[in-house]
Write an enzyme that holds these catalytic residues in place. Structure first.
Site, PDB file in Angstrom:
ATOM      1  CB  ALA A 188       6.854  13.046 -10.830  1.00 28.78           C
ATOM      2  N   GLY A 193       6.738   7.726  -9.801  1.00 32.39           N
ATOM      3  CA  GLY A 193       7.474   7.562 -11.051  1.00 32.39           C
ATOM      4  C   GLY A 193       8.730   6.737 -10.890  1.00 32.39           C
ATOM      5  CD  GLU A 233       4.138   5.372 -12.804  1.00 33.93           C
ATOM      6  OE1 GLU A 233       3.065   5.163 -13.378  1.00 33.93           O
ATOM      7  OE2 GLU A 233       4.560   6.514 -12.540  1.00 33.93           O
ATOM      8  CD  GLU A 263       2.151   8.069  -8.404  1.00 26.40           C
ATOM      9  OE1 GLU A 263       3.147   7.941  -9.125  1.00 26.40           O
ATOM     10  OE2 GLU A 263       1.761   7.191  -7.602  1.00 26.40           O
TER      11      GLU A 263
END
Length: 692
Positions: free
Chosen positions: A66, A105, A108, A128
């Protein structure tokens, strides 16, 4: 080629659409990246000539996660979940082509592709937890469906980066392609998927591995028990575990809702804010306002270390580990032999654990030159003194070095408290002198407090910061004052701990409160571990402290089974009735009226003065920024990461609250609690330390 936006384009190679993302430095999932990906996949899906889609990234890495700078800001453009839905529901197979690090992310996103190929040097993970969060875009629901519950638990709670070969073995990657040939390899794989008419493999539909763990709560109980010590105080590991439990026990979409709820609980809480502060603070510490990035560095090809004791040996190992030759000096042959043997033993113990090969051990030991002659340091680029913490000895050593060291060599002291300018004045080259304060054990502890003298040259500062990074340290530049940043603040806590046990608390009360706060151990347990007799001279004893009385009673700490605590044969501590009696007698002789002391008073008396001292350090310019103080305490003293460091924690408590309590203590207990002028001003102006 069709440019979708500034960071994304779509190219068609035969019947394969290649979506290329190029958003330096790490292709983070910013609003522009999400918008580009959404547009590119829509275009590829709409193009009848495209039968399969490859997602690939330019630069040094696939999507690395992210965009952390957008946290807490209003969402613009498509959400990450929107992008994932587009990819996962594509009617055409999507292949993620992975190099570098596919993290958070980024992983993901890769998990919603139908297939994943990678080069052998790639690594994947969900880190994370390291910023107090959990994967909030389906990572905790999809990962266990591919790699299994046990491996998923390990990955989400450790943040570990899994190498490509291991990722292939666990099913996270489908195929490895030749290094440097990722694009062609991914296109070829896409063509193979089409030729073999493979299905659109959706990870969300893989239920065998989560169903295998259903009805087996013992898997989670065992994992929690095995990691209880490591996870102590942190919220994020537990929320990550709950998410994997949800993946096992709930339908996929319900698991996503549980993940979202637990993610928001962390995202809006103080722990993640603190851990994100820590993430940026460590990077900020490397920036010195008056030392430009282009400051010339002094090449460090050979290092000298004076002292082969615990500290000197540990310091030497840092450089040997980095492949830099070290000449280590001792005055006596037996001390030199013992020091070198200890270094070898440390390496061999590491090799026994499988973290080094025997060849690595010999290579590192081959870089070490033991000597009893200071003159052998004449060709060193950096010389670090690690002798006794006495100014006269330090000055004598530096006076000798001044005559031996080559021009331009950096002369560094590993002092914990002493005045760098006084040490520098014993040479004719104070501009070459700097403090390099390592923390014990020096080959393990991450912090390196770099102490700037009044005349230290900028090249010496820049080189010291760079060498700190090279040897794997978190380097923080501090100003010259007694105890610098870390030990100057520690003195506040130590003083109050000693006073509290005379006023009514017991050592185990103080230790328990500070341990429960999140510190690895309290001051009295720490004293017992280090040895109560360190720095104690029986010939000069004055019985002026409880510690001296205990030393006279031959209570030396863990080493002989009795100190502030009594210890059994396994060094398990229990409160000592003898010590309790010593403390009561000591207080009575000094006419100190003992009283009941609450846990809250212990916490406030020990920690609020530290925040206040930190404010004084900022006020005097002995630290560049409050976050540097936090970085020192987090990496050198075990301050709990999830509180962000003493200065960040002070703001969480409320500077107004700390000031009010300092004023109260000042009135009742004297000038040890005098509030910092900076603290007074910030509270009056409604500001925080970041505004200082």
């Amino acid at each position: 080629m069709t440019a979708i936006n500034a960071v994304t384009d779509l190219t068609v190679e035969g019947d394969i659409g290649v979506v290329t993302l190029n958003s330096p430095p790490v292709n983070a999932l910013s609003a522009a990246v999400r918008e580009g990906l959404s547009g590119a996949f829509d275009a590829a899906i709409a193009d009848p000539a495209v039968k399969a889609i490859v997602l690939i990234c330019e630069g040094k890495t696939f999507i690395a996660g992210a965009d952390i700078t957008e946290f807490g800001k209003a969402m613009t453009g498509p959400s990450l979940q929107d992008v994932q839905n587009t990819i996962e529901n594509s009617p055409k197979p999507v292949i993620a082509a992975i190099h570098g690090t596919v993290l958070g992310g980024g992983l993901e996103v890769a998990l919603v592709a139908h297939y994943r190929v990678a080069v052998p040097s790639a690594k994947g993970g969900l880190p994370e937890v390291n910023i107090g969060l959990l994967p909030g875009a389906g990572g905790t629901q999809r990962l266990p469906r591919i790699v299994g519950v046990e491996k998923a638990l390990e990955m989400v709670t450790s943040g570990q980066h899994v190498p490509a070969k291991a990722a292939l073995a666990m099913g996270l990657f489908d195929e490895l392609v030749e290094e440097g040939n990722l694009r062609a390899g991914a296109v070829a794989y896409a063509q193979k998927v089409l030729a073999e008419k493979r299905p659109l493999a959706k990870v969300r539909e893989l239920n065998a591995k989560v169903e295998a763990a259903r009805g087996k709560p013992e898997i989670f109980e065992a994992f929690r028990a095995a990691n209880a010590k490591k996870f102590r105080g942190f919220m994020a590991p537990e929320n990550n575990i709950k998410c994997i439990e949800a993946a096992v026990n709930l339908p996929f979409d319900e698991g996503l809702k549980a993940e979202r709820k637990l993610f928001m609980e962390l995202m809006t809480g103080s722990q993640s804010a603190a851990q994100r502060h820590v993430f940026f603070a460590e990077r900020q510490a490397a920036k010195i306002p008056d030392v430009p990035d282009d400051t010339p560095l002094i090449p460090i090809k050979k290092v000298g270390v004076i002292g082969a004791g615990t500290m000197g040996g540990g310091i030497s190992m840092n450089f040997l580990n980095a492949g830099i030759p070290v000449t280590i000096i001792e005055m006596k042959q037996e001390n030199l032999d013992r020091g070198v043997a200890t270094i070898r033993k440390n390496y061999e113990n590491t090799a026994k654990k499988g973290r080094l090969t025997q060849d690595d051990v010999e290579k590192r030991m081959g870089l070490l030159t033991p000597s009893m002659h200071l003159e052998d340091l004449a060709d060193c680029d950096l010389i670090i003194e690690a002798v006794f913490e006495l100014m006269e000895i330090k000055k004598e050593v530096f006076g000798k070095l001044d005559k031996i060291a080559k021009p331009g060599a950096i002369l560094a002291s590993n002092t914990s408290y002493l005045d760098i300018d006084v040490i520098a004045a014993s040479t004719s080259r104070p501009e070459s002198v700097i403090g390099l304060h390592y923390f014990s054990p020096a080959n393990v502890m991450r912090l390196l407090e770099i102490v700037r003298g009044a005349k230290t040259d900028k090249s010496v500062i820049a080189t010291s910061m760079a060498i700190g990074k090279k040897i794997g340290k978190v380097a923080v530049l501090v100003g010259n004052c007694h105890g610098f940043v870390g030990n100057r603040m520690l003195a506040q806590r130590q003083r109050e701990a000693q006073k509290l046990i005379l006023e009514g608390a017991m050592p185990w009360d103080v230790d328990r409160v500070l341990y429960d706060f999140g510190l690895p151990m309290g001051p009295f347990a720490m004293s017992d571990l280090a040895g109560l007799d360190i720095g104690w001279d029986p010939a000069k004893t004055s019985y002026s402290t409880v510690r001296e009385v205990l030393c006279e009673m031959d209570r030396r700490g863990q080493k002989n089974g009795k100190g502030f605590y009594d210890y059994d044969e396994n060094r398990v501590a229990k409160p000592s009735a003898i010590v309790e009696e010593v403390i009561r007698d000591f207080a009575e002789k000094r006419q100190i009226q003992r009283r009941d002391i609450t846990d809250q008073e212990i916490l406030e008396r020990c920690l609020y003065p530290m925040v206040n001292e930190g404010a004084k350090i900022l006020e005097e310019g002995k630290a560049i920024r409050a976050s540097d103080i936090d970085t020192v305490w987090l990496n050198g003293y075990g301050w709990p990461v999830y509180t962000g460091g003493p200065m960040f924690w002070g703001e969480l408590v409320g500077l107004d609250k700390i000031l009010a309590k300092m004023r109260e203590f000042h009135a009742a207990l004297g000038d040890d609690f005098k509030p910092s002028a900076l603290l007074e001003r910030l509270v009056a102006e409604g500001k925080g330390f970041r505004d200082a």
